[in-house]
Design an enzyme around this catalytic site. Sequence first.
Site, PDB file in Angstrom:
ATOM      1  CG  ASP A  47      -2.206   1.032   1.759  1.00  0.00           C
ATOM      2  OD1 ASP A  47      -2.024   1.445  -0.135  1.00  0.00           O
ATOM      3  OD2 ASP A  47      -2.479   1.543   2.025  1.00  0.00           O
ATOM      4  CG  HIS A  94       0.139   2.261  -9.150  1.00  0.00           C
ATOM      5  ND1 HIS A  94      -0.116   2.092  -7.865  1.00  0.00           N
ATOM      6  CD2 HIS A  94      -1.239   3.340  -9.739  1.00  0.00           C
ATOM      7  CE1 HIS A  94      -1.422   2.443  -7.489  1.00  0.00           C
ATOM      8  NE2 HIS A  94      -1.529   2.737  -9.052  1.00  0.00           N
ATOM      9  CG  LEU A 114       9.410 -17.198  -4.047  1.00  0.00           C
ATOM     10  CD1 LEU A 114       8.921 -17.095  -1.884  1.00  0.00           C
ATOM     11  CD2 LEU A 114      10.433 -15.781  -4.018  1.00  0.00           C
TER      12      LEU A 114
END
Length: 254
Positions: free
Chosen positions: A21, A38, A132
């Site tokens: 955020d 962004h 991962l």
Amino acid sequence: MSLKEKIDINRLPRHIAIIMDGNGRWAKEQGQDRLFGHFHGVESVRNIVEGCAELGIGYLTLYAFSTENWDRPVEEVTGLMELLVDTIRKEVATLNKNNIKLHVIGDLNMLPDYARNELKEALDETSHNTGLNLVMALSYSSRWEIVNAIKNIAADVKAGKLQPYEIDQDSIKDYLATKEFPDPELMIRTSGEYRISNFLLYQLAYAELYFTQVRWPDFRKENLYEAIIDFQQRERRFGKTGEQISQQEKTAIS
Ligand code: IPE
Ligand code: IPE
Ligand code: MG
């Protein structure tokens, strides 16, 4: 001693989930528009994915776009979709190089066709990787996921595939978008908001929550290490008493 060296690699959280955020506020603070934030957030994603892979974290879930985010101004939604798809496409080679397997959770029917197709390709191209597990929560919300799960459970009961008495926590898990993943042990939210915003409501039942003021575009490996060190100092009791937990630890060591 560096922060990284302070991490006990034998007690890593198996699954870290992050609410990324603060991109919009970060951009505003630079006098730029929200998309600029962004765009810079992508660099943090790269850095944190690399950090988790280096440490040997099993699962990293990143909340990239919520169901509610579709209600943002159309320019932001379009720009963000393009950025997400473009980034995923460009990163496939790096994901393969680092043995990272991509997964997506969310209501993909809401995505434009081009985005869904690009995503499918990226999922296929990384499906053989064994390192991962990178889970992108895209057009995701926990209430959407739970509603979906209940509909599917009801349909299976109606079709006689599942008996109501068979429904338990394990079978519910099988109907969630996260059925392949263990529950997150550490949930990080950046940028100072103390809420969950419809993220993994069921799965976070016993996660340790970590909130930081750092805006997502400024979040780097060092910040991740701080969160993991903090996690390792917590006593996870799962409803038991502190004494029971100390006793369990003693028995495990001996
Ligand atoms: C997080 O940053 C990214 C998404 C929700 C897509 P925000 O865009 O929410 O940034 P703030 O919270 O408005 O600063
Ligand atoms: C949560 O952030 C969603 C993502 C980070 C993708 P928001 O910025 O949408 O959440 P609220 O609106 O502050 O609760
Ligand atoms: Mg926000």
